[in-house]
Design a protein around this motif. Structure first.
Motif, PDB file in Angstrom:
ATOM      1  N   GLY A  25      25.297  14.938   6.217  1.00 13.73           N
ATOM      2  CA  GLY A  25      26.573  15.489   7.171  1.00 13.73           C
ATOM      3  C   GLY A  25      26.940  16.000   8.169  1.00 13.73           C
ATOM      4  O   GLY A  25      25.852  14.966   9.311  1.00 13.73           O
ATOM      5  N   THR A  26      28.010  16.261   9.018  1.00 11.32           N
ATOM      6  CA  THR A  26      27.922  16.030  10.453  1.00 11.32           C
ATOM      7  C   THR A  26      27.962  17.478  10.831  1.00 11.32           C
ATOM      8  O   THR A  26      28.609  18.142  12.612  1.00 11.32           O
ATOM      9  N   ARG A  27      27.404  18.945  10.718  1.00 16.04           N
ATOM     10  CA  ARG A  27      26.840  19.754  11.290  1.00 16.04           C
ATOM     11  C   ARG A  27      26.004  19.954  12.093  1.00 16.04           C
ATOM     12  O   ARG A  27      24.836  19.422  11.671  1.00 16.04           O
ATOM     13  N   GLN A  83      25.442  29.558   9.981  1.00 16.29           N
ATOM     14  CA  GLN A  83      26.021  28.610   8.458  1.00 16.29           C
ATOM     15  C   GLN A  83      24.798  27.231   8.698  1.00 16.29           C
ATOM     16  O   GLN A  83      24.309  26.311   9.828  1.00 16.29           O
ATOM     17  N   PRO A  84      23.962  26.611   7.581  1.00 12.87           N
ATOM     18  CA  PRO A  84      23.045  25.872   8.049  1.00 12.87           C
ATOM     19  C   PRO A  84      23.598  24.632   8.412  1.00 12.87           C
ATOM     20  O   PRO A  84      24.467  24.200   8.195  1.00 12.87           O
ATOM     21  N   LEU A  85      22.393  24.021   9.084  1.00 12.28           N
ATOM     22  CA  LEU A  85      23.358  22.522   9.782  1.00 12.28           C
ATOM     23  C   LEU A  85      22.545  21.194   8.810  1.00 12.28           C
ATOM     24  O   LEU A  85      21.861  20.751   8.402  1.00 12.28           O
ATOM     25  N   ASP A  86      22.962  20.475   9.403  1.00 14.76           N
ATOM     26  CA  ASP A  86      23.171  18.305   8.918  1.00 14.76           C
ATOM     27  C   ASP A  86      21.778  18.356   9.382  1.00 14.76           C
ATOM     28  O   ASP A  86      20.843  17.381   9.982  1.00 14.76           O
ATOM     29  N   LEU A  87      21.968  17.981  11.117  1.00 16.20           N
ATOM     30  CA  LEU A  87      21.464  18.036  12.208  1.00 16.20           C
ATOM     31  C   LEU A  87      21.359  18.561  13.332  1.00 16.20           C
ATOM     32  O   LEU A  87      21.831  19.549  14.063  1.00 16.20           O
ATOM     33  N   GLU A 109      10.143  26.222  13.021  1.00 15.18           N
ATOM     34  CA  GLU A 109      10.084  27.144  12.169  1.00 15.18           C
ATOM     35  C   GLU A 109      11.296  27.624  11.752  1.00 15.18           C
ATOM     36  O   GLU A 109      11.916  27.677  11.202  1.00 15.18           O
ATOM     37  N   SER A 110      11.893  28.073  12.931  1.00 15.84           N
ATOM     38  CA  SER A 110      13.565  28.208  13.483  1.00 15.84           C
ATOM     39  C   SER A 110      14.405  27.088  12.804  1.00 15.84           C
ATOM     40  O   SER A 110      15.194  27.211  12.313  1.00 15.84           O
ATOM     41  N   ALA A 111      13.794  25.897  13.741  1.00 20.25           N
ATOM     42  CA  ALA A 111      14.754  24.354  12.875  1.00 20.25           C
ATOM     43  C   ALA A 111      14.577  24.667  11.467  1.00 20.25           C
ATOM     44  O   ALA A 111      15.839  23.526  10.627  1.00 20.25           O
ATOM     45  N   HIS A 112      13.643  24.581  10.951  1.00 21.63           N
ATOM     46  CA  HIS A 112      13.168  24.223   9.943  1.00 21.63           C
ATOM     47  C   HIS A 112      14.293  25.366   8.625  1.00 21.63           C
ATOM     48  O   HIS A 112      14.823  25.228   7.491  1.00 21.63           O
ATOM     49  N   ALA A 113      14.276  26.739   9.384  1.00 23.67           N
ATOM     50  CA  ALA A 113      15.113  27.454   8.082  1.00 23.67           C
ATOM     51  C   ALA A 113      16.757  27.007   8.507  1.00 23.67           C
ATOM     52  O   ALA A 113      17.408  27.373   7.706  1.00 23.67           O
ATOM     53  N   ALA A 114      17.005  26.466   9.606  1.00 26.91           N
ATOM     54  CA  ALA A 114      18.168  26.019  10.569  1.00 26.91           C
ATOM     55  C   ALA A 114      19.034  25.270   9.527  1.00 26.91           C
ATOM     56  O   ALA A 114      20.181  24.771   8.865  1.00 26.91           O
ATOM     57  N   LEU A 115      18.410  24.315   8.617  1.00 26.33           N
ATOM     58  CA  LEU A 115      18.605  22.935   8.174  1.00 26.33           C
ATOM     59  C   LEU A 115      18.744  22.733   6.683  1.00 26.33           C
ATOM     60  O   LEU A 115      18.446  24.122   6.111  1.00 26.33           O
ATOM     61  N   LYS A 116      19.889  22.191   6.336  1.00 23.89           N
ATOM     62  CA  LYS A 116      20.282  22.021   5.082  1.00 23.89           C
ATOM     63  C   LYS A 116      18.840  21.337   4.267  1.00 23.89           C
ATOM     64  O   LYS A 116      17.775  20.749   5.593  1.00 23.89           O
ATOM     65  N   GLU A 117      18.681  21.084   2.987  1.00 28.93           N
ATOM     66  CA  GLU A 117      18.344  20.312   2.474  1.00 28.93           C
ATOM     67  C   GLU A 117      18.770  18.634   3.123  1.00 28.93           C
ATOM     68  O   GLU A 117      19.679  18.337   2.798  1.00 28.93           O
ATOM     69  N   VAL A 229      12.465  15.129   8.924  1.00 26.62           N
ATOM     70  CA  VAL A 229      13.421  15.478   8.035  1.00 26.62           C
ATOM     71  C   VAL A 229      12.893  16.864   7.043  1.00 26.62           C
ATOM     72  O   VAL A 229      11.764  16.259   6.179  1.00 26.62           O
ATOM     73  N   LYS A 230      13.891  17.376   6.484  1.00 27.75           N
ATOM     74  CA  LYS A 230      13.265  19.621   5.863  1.00 27.75           C
ATOM     75  C   LYS A 230      12.893  18.655   4.489  1.00 27.75           C
ATOM     76  O   LYS A 230      13.647  18.319   3.657  1.00 27.75           O
ATOM     77  N   LYS A 231      12.055  18.923   4.548  1.00 33.08           N
ATOM     78  CA  LYS A 231      11.326  18.772   3.083  1.00 33.08           C
ATOM     79  C   LYS A 231      11.845  20.438   1.712  1.00 33.08           C
ATOM     80  O   LYS A 231      12.480  21.105   2.653  1.00 33.08           O
TER      81      LYS A 231
END
Length: 231
Positions: A25-27, A83-87, A109-117, A229-231
């Motif tokens: 993804g590109t977000r 909106q959820p992020l890719d990177l 925790e903030s980074a994890h919550a902000a990322l897409k799968e 890499v988000k679990k």
């Protein structure tokens, strides 16, 4: 101070890591983005990039550099996105501005919550137990008929969760020399501690702090690029 930093090489390295480990993804969001040099390179590679910083004057300059990007005034230890992020990236050891392990945990925790799968969080870090308090990096640049010399080095007292980034600036012209000193408080963390903080949220991969070549961390270096890499 940043005249010798190869922002393009840093952005390109993380872009390659995103291709290898991410969701394609590109977000993208750059934490502690400063005046936006990394954001500029990601936009030029087709990303929908945004920046976050705690310093509004820097964000104002970033908006001039990257008028097509959104820049937000937030603390990276407690940030939210629409909106959820890719990177998510954090360059130049800025993750250490999370002053204390509690704040570093909130940043993770903030980074994890902000990322897409399968989104990824990339940053570089220094191992507190391998800091050489006597080692400084210096470079000089000519500007407006003056010569500026910048020096920086880590300092760790040998225990606890606090370390410092020590800075000095020397300005010399035809008439005189002026010198300024500064010290930034930062979080101190071992790589064992860092991986333990990250592993509940991410699959963690570590590389040598070399933006020209992707080399797995050798287990001994005191600096590393961390890919989460988000679990």
């Amino acid at each position: 101070m940043c005249a010798d930093i190869n922002y393009q090489a840093q952005a390109e390295c993380i872009r390659r890591l995103h291709q290898l480990f991410g969701n394609k993804g590109t977000r993208h969001l750059d934490l502690a983005c400063g005046t936006g040099p990394h954001v500029r390179h990601f936009i030029d590679h087709g990303f929908q990039s945004a920046g976050l910083d705690i310093n509004q004057p820097m964000l104002d300059l970033a908006k001039i550099r990257c008028p097509e990007a959104d820049f937000v005034l937030q603390n990276m230890c407690e940030f939210k996105v629409d909106q959820p992020l890719d990177l998510i990236t954090c360059f130049l050891y800025s993750i250490h501005y999370s002053d204390g392990l509690a704040n570093l945990t909130r940043c993770i925790e903030s980074a994890h919550a902000a990322l897409k799968e399968d989104g990824i969080f990339c940053f570089n870090a220094v191992e507190k137990n391998l800091i050489n308090n006597n080692y400084f990096v210096s470079h000089s640049v000519e500007h407006d008929d003056s010569r500026f010399t910048f020096s920086s080095g880590w300092y760790y007292q040998g225990e606890g969760e606090k370390q410092a980034l020590k800075l000095s600036i020397e300005k010399t012209d035809m008439l005189n020399t002026e010198i300024w000193h500064d010290e930034h408080p930062m979080v101190a963390v071992s790589f064992v501690e860092l991986q333990a903080l990250l592993e509940p949220y991410f699959d963690v991969h570590m590389f040598e702090n070399d933006y020209e070549k992707l080399i797995p961390w050798n287990g001994e270096s005191g600096n590393a690029i961390v890919v989460c890499v988000k679990k």
